[in-house]
Write a protein that holds these residues in place. Structure first.
Motif, mmCIF file in Angstrom:
data_model
loop_
_atom_site.group_PDB
_atom_site.id
_atom_site.type_symbol
_atom_site.label_atom_id
_atom_site.label_comp_id
_atom_site.label_asym_id
_atom_site.label_seq_id
_atom_site.Cartn_x
_atom_site.Cartn_y
_atom_site.Cartn_z
ATOM 1 N N ALA A 148 5.974 10.161 2.699
ATOM 2 C CA ALA A 148 5.642 8.851 2.123
ATOM 3 C C ALA A 148 6.907 8.041 1.845
ATOM 4 O O ALA A 148 6.962 6.825 2.108
ATOM 5 C CB ALA A 148 4.831 9.030 0.846
ATOM 6 N N GLU A 149 7.920 8.704 1.296
ATOM 7 C CA GLU A 149 9.187 8.019 1.000
ATOM 8 C C GLU A 149 9.840 7.519 2.298
ATOM 9 O O GLU A 149 10.338 6.383 2.357
ATOM 10 C CB GLU A 149 10.134 8.981 0.280
ATOM 11 C CG GLU A 149 9.647 9.456 -1.081
ATOM 12 C CD GLU A 149 10.172 8.599 -2.224
ATOM 13 O OE1 GLU A 149 10.668 7.487 -1.951
ATOM 14 O OE2 GLU A 149 10.079 9.052 -3.377
ATOM 15 N N ARG A 150 9.841 8.363 3.314
ATOM 16 C CA ARG A 150 10.459 7.965 4.587
ATOM 17 C C ARG A 150 9.663 6.833 5.253
ATOM 18 O O ARG A 150 10.248 5.936 5.867
ATOM 19 C CB ARG A 150 10.562 9.170 5.515
ATOM 20 C CG ARG A 150 11.477 10.272 4.982
ATOM 21 C CD ARG A 150 11.813 11.301 6.036
ATOM 22 N NE ARG A 150 12.688 10.739 7.071
ATOM 23 C CZ ARG A 150 13.287 11.467 8.017
ATOM 24 N NH1 ARG A 150 13.112 12.788 8.041
ATOM 25 N NH2 ARG A 150 14.049 10.904 8.913
ATOM 26 N N VAL A 165 0.837 -1.202 0.000
ATOM 27 C CA VAL A 165 0.000 0.000 0.000
ATOM 28 C C VAL A 165 0.873 1.253 0.000
ATOM 29 O O VAL A 165 0.584 2.229 -0.711
ATOM 30 C CB VAL A 165 -0.933 -0.009 1.230
ATOM 31 C CG1 VAL A 165 -1.705 1.315 1.322
ATOM 32 C CG2 VAL A 165 -1.893 -1.183 1.167
ATOM 33 N N GLN A 166 1.968 1.204 0.789
ATOM 34 C CA GLN A 166 2.834 2.381 0.877
ATOM 35 C C GLN A 166 3.539 2.654 -0.447
ATOM 36 O O GLN A 166 3.772 3.814 -0.799
ATOM 37 C CB GLN A 166 3.861 2.184 1.998
ATOM 38 C CG GLN A 166 4.655 3.427 2.352
ATOM 39 C CD GLN A 166 3.771 4.555 2.864
ATOM 40 O OE1 GLN A 166 2.758 4.313 3.518
ATOM 41 N NE2 GLN A 166 4.149 5.791 2.559
ATOM 42 N N ASP A 167 3.875 1.626 -1.177
ATOM 43 C CA ASP A 167 4.484 1.821 -2.502
ATOM 44 C C ASP A 167 3.534 2.584 -3.438
ATOM 45 O O ASP A 167 3.967 3.448 -4.215
ATOM 46 C CB ASP A 167 4.853 0.469 -3.127
ATOM 47 C CG ASP A 167 6.068 -0.157 -2.458
ATOM 48 O OD1 ASP A 167 6.798 0.576 -1.755
ATOM 49 O OD2 ASP A 167 6.287 -1.372 -2.643
ATOM 50 N N LYS A 188 4.100 6.364 -5.153
ATOM 51 C CA LYS A 188 3.905 6.655 -6.580
ATOM 52 C C LYS A 188 2.939 7.829 -6.771
ATOM 53 O O LYS A 188 3.173 8.727 -7.593
ATOM 54 C CB LYS A 188 3.374 5.415 -7.295
ATOM 55 C CG LYS A 188 4.371 4.270 -7.369
ATOM 56 C CD LYS A 188 3.731 3.048 -8.042
ATOM 57 C CE LYS A 188 4.709 1.879 -8.066
ATOM 58 N NZ LYS A 188 4.104 0.661 -8.675
ATOM 59 N N SER A 189 1.845 7.800 -6.001
ATOM 60 C CA SER A 189 0.864 8.888 -6.107
ATOM 61 C C SER A 189 1.471 10.212 -5.655
ATOM 62 O O SER A 189 1.228 11.270 -6.270
ATOM 63 C CB SER A 189 -0.369 8.567 -5.255
ATOM 64 O OG SER A 189 -1.003 7.392 -5.722
ATOM 65 N N ALA A 190 2.264 10.180 -4.578
ATOM 66 C CA ALA A 190 2.874 11.407 -4.060
ATOM 67 C C ALA A 190 3.864 11.993 -5.057
ATOM 68 O O ALA A 190 3.918 13.215 -5.246
ATOM 69 C CB ALA A 190 3.554 11.117 -2.726
ATOM 70 N N ALA A 207 1.914 13.640 -7.794
ATOM 71 C CA ALA A 207 1.313 14.890 -7.334
ATOM 72 C C ALA A 207 2.334 16.014 -7.316
ATOM 73 O O ALA A 207 2.026 17.159 -7.703
ATOM 74 C CB ALA A 207 0.713 14.702 -5.942
ATOM 75 N N VAL A 208 3.556 15.724 -6.890
ATOM 76 C CA VAL A 208 4.615 16.736 -6.880
ATOM 77 C C VAL A 208 4.873 17.246 -8.298
ATOM 78 O O VAL A 208 4.997 18.458 -8.535
ATOM 79 C CB VAL A 208 5.909 16.161 -6.262
ATOM 80 C CG1 VAL A 208 7.089 17.101 -6.499
ATOM 81 C CG2 VAL A 208 5.732 15.915 -4.771
ATOM 82 N N GLU A 209 4.952 16.316 -9.217
ATOM 83 C CA GLU A 209 5.222 16.703 -10.610
ATOM 84 C C GLU A 209 4.122 17.592 -11.159
ATOM 85 O O GLU A 209 4.384 18.637 -11.800
ATOM 86 C CB GLU A 209 5.385 15.439 -11.452
ATOM 87 C CG GLU A 209 5.734 15.719 -12.901
ATOM 88 C CD GLU A 209 5.884 14.442 -13.714
ATOM 89 O OE1 GLU A 209 5.957 14.540 -14.962
ATOM 90 O OE2 GLU A 209 5.913 13.348 -13.104
ATOM 91 N N LEU A 210 2.857 17.227 -10.908
ATOM 92 C CA LEU A 210 1.730 17.996 -11.444
ATOM 93 C C LEU A 210 1.637 19.380 -10.801
ATOM 94 O O LEU A 210 1.470 20.404 -11.499
ATOM 95 C CB LEU A 210 0.424 17.222 -11.234
ATOM 96 C CG LEU A 210 0.283 15.907 -12.020
ATOM 97 C CD1 LEU A 210 -0.986 15.177 -11.610
ATOM 98 C CD2 LEU A 210 0.279 16.184 -13.525
ATOM 99 N N ILE A 211 1.705 19.447 -9.491
ATOM 100 C CA ILE A 211 1.562 20.725 -8.780
ATOM 101 C C ILE A 211 2.718 21.659 -9.101
ATOM 102 O O ILE A 211 2.525 22.894 -9.254
ATOM 103 C CB ILE A 211 1.458 20.479 -7.265
ATOM 104 C CG1 ILE A 211 0.199 19.683 -6.938
ATOM 105 C CG2 ILE A 211 1.471 21.794 -6.490
ATOM 106 C CD1 ILE A 211 -1.089 20.402 -7.302
#
Length: 501
Positions: free
Chosen positions: A449-451, A410-412, A416-418, A421-425
């Motif tokens: 999320a990465e941590r 789930v965390q993976d 990916k979603s995070a 989101a960074v790229e889009l924003i």
């Protein structure tokens, strides 16, 4: 031998024969391994991914399952230089020496003595000692001879003592293996966590670099009047926070490095591990069935051996109720003349058995017997508790691995979603569609999320090490020294030295 000596000689032989016959008896209960409730299967094992058929058992060098050469090298250093292992090995040698000491009581004690004395006698009217010139007398006495004393093990006191010491030595050997396994597992946990921190350090360094670019972007846009000063300040705050986290990461890494130095028997001041990428892989661990746990965990074997030792102590206490027989013989030469000292006419000898029994001791023997029985009951309870703890630890870490595997998946997806989101924003911010608060929010979410993903990885690796430890590593009860080995001190010591497996 003179005819007058024959009756005493026959009496001594008869007593010795009777003693040998009775020494086959040993009072006190014979040891039976305490029963335990063993589940048919581990509850958490039904969903566990077992290893392939060729890997159905853990090997002796269990740490090699992580496929990390540096980890292998460090564990080998633990096996050789860890001071807790050196201490446990010395304690095992002490226990083995006690076995030899107890066995010595089976054999007679032989001693020899030689003496020369000069004495005087005679008193005057004042009752003072005078020399021979004043009417006193002076005599010489010279004696030389060996003596033999033997206490047959009529009621099994010696054999029960040997039995207790042998079981205690085996428990000490199990303690040595438990200490070894604990040190190996602790090092593996510390090393794997250190490598996760290296991965986390890379993440933080990359984040600092990304935040540095974002900060530069806000400065450029502020310079041309596109954004407000607040965006620059917010970007700078975010950058400094990431830099602080990157620096703070080094504290725990340094502590882990120092802990590894201690485990390998090296000064922390001269030891270092260079940062590198993660090499270790999460292994598939063969779990087996619960019944094998009793033979694969050294702490369980040690607790069981202590129960056996406590059982033998009951026999030692019971033997105190019975009389002790001592067979003794002595001989040699005694004379008052040095010139005629070692001649046949001055030969002396004595033979005879002695039987001694305690008739009243105020309840001391009863108290010792009760103490031994209570000690056995306590050791049985400790053994059963150790078994229960073993089952719990296996179930705990099986559950942890199962749940963490699901959490990691789930965390993976969260990571990916995070990242998306960074790229889009960030693209929207460059186009002036959103303010920098939106950028800071998604970047902080992505870093968290990465941590979290790395934290889950660390917990999975740690749980895998703890599972292997809970299963006893690559150890088996058959590795305990048998009584024959314990009776050979040199072989015992050689087998106990902490060396690389």
């Amino acid at each position: 031998m003179k005819h007058s000596q024959a009756p005493m000689y026959k009496t001594l032989l008869a007593a010795a024969a009777a003693a040998l016959f009775l020494s086959a008896c040993a009072v006190g209960p014979d040891y039976v391994r305490p029963g335990t409730e063993e589940p048919v299967a581990f509850k958490e094992n039904k969903d566990w991914k077992t290893a392939t058929p060729k890997d159905q058992e853990l090997r002796g060098n269990w740490w090699e399952i992580y496929q990390d050469p540096q980890l292998n090298s460090l564990v080998e250093q633990v096996n050789i230089s860890n001071q807790n292992l050196v201490q446990a090995e010395a304690q095992f040698r002490q226990a083995a020496a006690l076995v030899q000491s107890a066995r010595a009581a089976y054999l007679p004690t032989v001693s020899a003595s030689v003496s020369a004395t000069r004495s005087g006698g005679g008193r005057n009217s004042s009752s003072t000692l005078v020399n021979s010139a004043n009417g006193g007398s002076v005599s010489n006495s010279f004696s030389l001879g060996p003596s033999v004393s033997w206490e047959p093990d009529l009621w099994g006191r010696i054999s029960r003592t040997v039995e207790a010491n042998q079981a205690t030595a085996q428990a000490s050997a199990a303690d040595l293996q438990a200490t070894r396994l604990s040190a190996q597992a602790t090092l593996a946990q510390d090393y794997l966590q250190l490598r996760v921190l290296d991965a986390q350090q890379k993440l933080l360094d990359d984040t600092v670099a990304a935040y540095q670019k974002s900060y530069q972007l806000t400065q450029n846009q502020y310079a041309v009047g596109v954004v407000a000063k607040s965006d620059v300040i917010q970007a700078q705050t975010q950058l400094k926070g990431a830099q602080a986290q990157a620096l703070d990461n080094g504290v725990l890494r340094a502590q882990l490095e120092h802990a590894i130095a201690m485990l390998t028997g090296q000064p922390a001041s001269t030891f270092s591990i260079a940062p590198t990428t993660m090499v270790a892989v999460l292994p598939a661990i063969p779990v087996g069935v619960p019944s094998t746990l009793l033979e694969r965990r050294p702490d369980i074997s040690g607790a069981e051996r202590r129960a056996a030792a406590a059982n033998a102590q009951i026999g030692v206490a019971k033997a105190a109720y019975f009389p002790n027989l001592t067979l003794s013989a002595s001989g040699g030469f005694q004379s008052n003349s040095f010139a005629n000292w070692l001649t046949v006419p001055n030969r002396i000898w004595s033979l005879g058995p002695a039987l001694a029994a305690t008739l009243f001791d105020g309840g001391a023997r009863r108290a010792q017997s009760d103490q031994a029985i209570a000690g056995f009951d306590a050791s049985v309870a400790a053994y059963k508790q150790t078994v229960l703890t073993g089952f719990q630890e296996v179930e705990d870490n099986l559950a942890a691995l199962r749940i963490l595997e699901q959490e990691a998946a789930v965390q993976d997806e969260t990571v990916k979603s995070a990242r998306l989101a960074v790229e889009l924003i960030l693209n929207q911010y460059k186009s002036g569609l959103v303010n920098y608060t939106s950028v800071a929010t998604v970047q902080a979410t992505a870093l968290s999320a990465e941590r979290s993903a790395l934290d889950i990885q660390n917990r999975r690796l740690s749980a895998s090490v703890l599972l292997i430890k809970a299963l006893g590593g690559g150890w088996d009860q058959s590795q305990l020294p048998v009584n024959k080995v314990l009776n050979d001190r040199d072989a015992t010591i050689a087998g106990a030295k902490p060396a690389a497996q």
